[in-house]
Scaffold this motif. Structure first.
Motif, short mmCIF file in Angstrom:
data_model
loop_
_atom_site.label_atom_id
_atom_site.label_comp_id
_atom_site.label_asym_id
_atom_site.label_seq_id
_atom_site.Cartn_x
_atom_site.Cartn_y
_atom_site.Cartn_z
N ALA A 78 0.82 -1.21 0.00
CA ALA A 78 0.00 0.00 0.00
C ALA A 78 0.85 1.26 0.00
O ALA A 78 0.37 2.34 -0.35
CB ALA A 78 -0.93 0.00 1.20
N GLY A 79 2.11 1.14 0.39
CA GLY A 79 3.02 2.28 0.40
C GLY A 79 4.37 1.85 0.91
O GLY A 79 4.52 0.77 1.51
N ALA A 80 5.39 2.68 0.70
CA ALA A 80 6.74 2.33 1.10
C ALA A 80 6.86 2.21 2.62
O ALA A 80 7.57 1.34 3.13
CB ALA A 80 7.74 3.36 0.56
N ILE A 231 14.87 7.92 -20.15
CA ILE A 231 13.44 7.90 -20.44
C ILE A 231 12.70 8.80 -19.46
O ILE A 231 13.20 9.08 -18.36
CB ILE A 231 12.87 6.46 -20.38
N PRO A 232 11.52 9.28 -19.81
CA PRO A 232 10.74 10.11 -18.88
C PRO A 232 10.28 9.31 -17.67
O PRO A 232 10.09 8.08 -17.74
CB PRO A 232 9.54 10.55 -19.73
N GLY A 233 10.06 10.02 -16.57
CA GLY A 233 9.58 9.36 -15.37
C GLY A 233 8.25 8.66 -15.58
O GLY A 233 8.02 7.57 -15.04
N GLN A 234 7.38 9.24 -16.38
CA GLN A 234 6.08 8.61 -16.62
C GLN A 234 6.23 7.28 -17.33
O GLN A 234 5.46 6.33 -17.09
CB GLN A 234 5.18 9.53 -17.43
N ALA A 235 7.23 7.17 -18.20
CA ALA A 235 7.46 5.89 -18.89
C ALA A 235 7.87 4.82 -17.89
O ALA A 235 7.43 3.66 -17.99
CB ALA A 235 8.52 6.07 -19.96
N LEU A 236 8.72 5.19 -16.92
CA LEU A 236 9.11 4.22 -15.89
C LEU A 236 7.91 3.86 -15.04
O LEU A 236 7.69 2.67 -14.73
CB LEU A 236 10.22 4.80 -15.02
N ARG A 237 7.11 4.84 -14.68
CA ARG A 237 5.93 4.56 -13.86
C ARG A 237 4.98 3.60 -14.58
O ARG A 237 4.48 2.64 -13.98
CB ARG A 237 5.20 5.87 -13.54
N ASP A 238 4.76 3.83 -15.87
CA ASP A 238 3.87 2.95 -16.63
C ASP A 238 4.45 1.54 -16.70
O ASP A 238 3.70 0.55 -16.62
CB ASP A 238 3.69 3.50 -18.05
N ARG A 239 5.75 1.45 -16.85
CA ARG A 239 6.40 0.13 -16.91
C ARG A 239 6.24 -0.60 -15.58
O ARG A 239 5.97 -1.81 -15.55
CB ARG A 239 7.87 0.31 -17.25
N LEU A 240 6.38 0.12 -14.47
CA LEU A 240 6.27 -0.49 -13.15
C LEU A 240 4.84 -0.94 -12.87
O LEU A 240 4.61 -2.07 -12.41
CB LEU A 240 6.74 0.48 -12.08
N PHE A 245 3.28 -3.31 -10.00
CA PHE A 245 3.51 -2.43 -8.87
C PHE A 245 2.22 -1.67 -8.54
O PHE A 245 1.48 -1.25 -9.44
CB PHE A 245 4.60 -1.40 -9.19
N SER A 246 1.98 -1.48 -7.26
CA SER A 246 0.89 -0.59 -6.86
C SER A 246 1.28 0.84 -7.25
O SER A 246 2.45 1.16 -7.44
CB SER A 246 0.64 -0.67 -5.36
N ASP A 247 0.28 1.72 -7.34
CA ASP A 247 0.57 3.11 -7.67
C ASP A 247 1.53 3.72 -6.65
O ASP A 247 2.45 4.47 -7.00
CB ASP A 247 -0.72 3.93 -7.71
N ALA A 248 1.32 3.39 -5.37
CA ALA A 248 2.14 3.96 -4.31
C ALA A 248 3.59 3.49 -4.41
O ALA A 248 4.52 4.28 -4.21
CB ALA A 248 1.57 3.61 -2.94
#
Length: 297
Positions: A78-80, A231-240, A245-248
């Motif tokens: 749920a979070g780090a 790569i942009p941060g959003q690209a890494l976020r989408d990959r994760l 990965f949870s959003d958090a």
């Protein structure tokens, strides 16, 4: 008796091997004991379960002198804060109750920097260290930069695209370390019964390298051009998030990488009196580990 957590992971497995080679009595906590080598199951006491479970750690820590503490990856947390502090809280209570004397934990660089309070995984890891220290055990937190082994996740891209990818600047030198050197330091501390008190121990490789520097070394070792591509941060976020990965937890990774891009892990230097410099260079690691991995694809 020394307790090893995460004994089938990259670092825990190597620490376990070193302790058994030294003839030490070892107890391991394993969710799936079948993943342990047969030789390990024959020589180590195995407690089945999660080291985030109060009953499991109470049983495992009973009669133990020392603990090697390493969190499992939890991409769906749920979070780090929950992944680090929440997971560790039962173990901290068991350390107090069972009288564990010494703990060696895997942590991160970054304490005392402007980024420590807003760096995702780093912030949560440092809070975990504070929780362990609050138990009063003798504690050594191994404060680590990025691992050379992280490059193995991109072996396929290196082979197929001649590139590896990240969100950090191409020309920012940062320390990296090989897990073999981390395991050496951890094993030495676990076998040494003479130390006390609480201290952070930065464990660094012998050199700071930028992503472009690493690309040049990889190119030379593999004998083929390899580039670093930002790569942009959003690209890494989408990959994760696409990998589960949870959003958090995806955001915690981005926050950590943003702090890294600001230079948080360059605060510890090899001249600090408590710092340890591992001997493995990135070039040697590429020869020993990355090159065979890429060739095997």
């Amino acid at each position: 008796m020394i307790v090893i957590t995460a004994p089938t992971g990259n670092i825990g497995r190597q620490v376990l091997t070193r302790l058994l080679a030294a003839g030490e009595s070892v107890r391991v906590i394993a969710r799936d004991p079948a993943r342990l080598d047969a030789a390990v199951r024959d020589r180590a006491e195995v407690v089945q379960g999660s080291h985030g479970d109060a009953r499991v750690v109470s049983r495992a820590f009973d009669g133990a002198d020392a603990v090697f503490w390493l969190l499992p990856a939890d991409r769906r947390a749920a979070g780090a804060e929950e992944a680090y502090v929440g997971f560790t809280r039962p173990a901290a209570e068991a350390m107090r109750a069972t009288g564990v004397k010494r703990v060696v934990g895997v942590s991160t660089l970054g304490r005392g920097t402007p980024y420590a309070g807003r760096a995702g995984h780093v912030t949560a890891s440092l809070a975990m260290d504070d929780l362990i220290a609050s138990t009063g055990v003798a504690f050594r937190a191994l404060c680590l930069p990025g691992f050379m082994e992280n490059m193995l996740r991109q072996a396929g891209a290196i082979r197929e695209q001649g590139a590896f990818f990240d969100v950090t600047a191409p020309d920012l030198p940062s320390p990296v370390v090989a897990t073999r050197d981390i395991a050496d330091v951890a094993a030495r501390l676990l076998l040494d019964t003479s130390w006390s008190g609480q201290e952070e121990v930065p464990v660094l490789g012998p050199e700071d390298l930028s992503n472009d520097d690493m690309a040049a070394v990889v190119s030379e070792v593999l004998g083929t051009p390899v580039r670093y591509r930002r790569i942009p941060g959003q690209a890494l976020r989408d990959r994760l998030t696409g990998a589960g990965f949870s959003d958090a937890m995806a955001q915690a990774m981005l926050d950590m990488m943003a702090a890294k891009d600001d230079g948080y892990d360059r605060g510890a230097t090899r001249t600090l009196p408590n710092a340890v410099t591992g001997p493995t260079t990135f070039r040697q690691w590429c020869e020993d580990t990355l090159k065979p991995a890429v060739a095997a694809i």
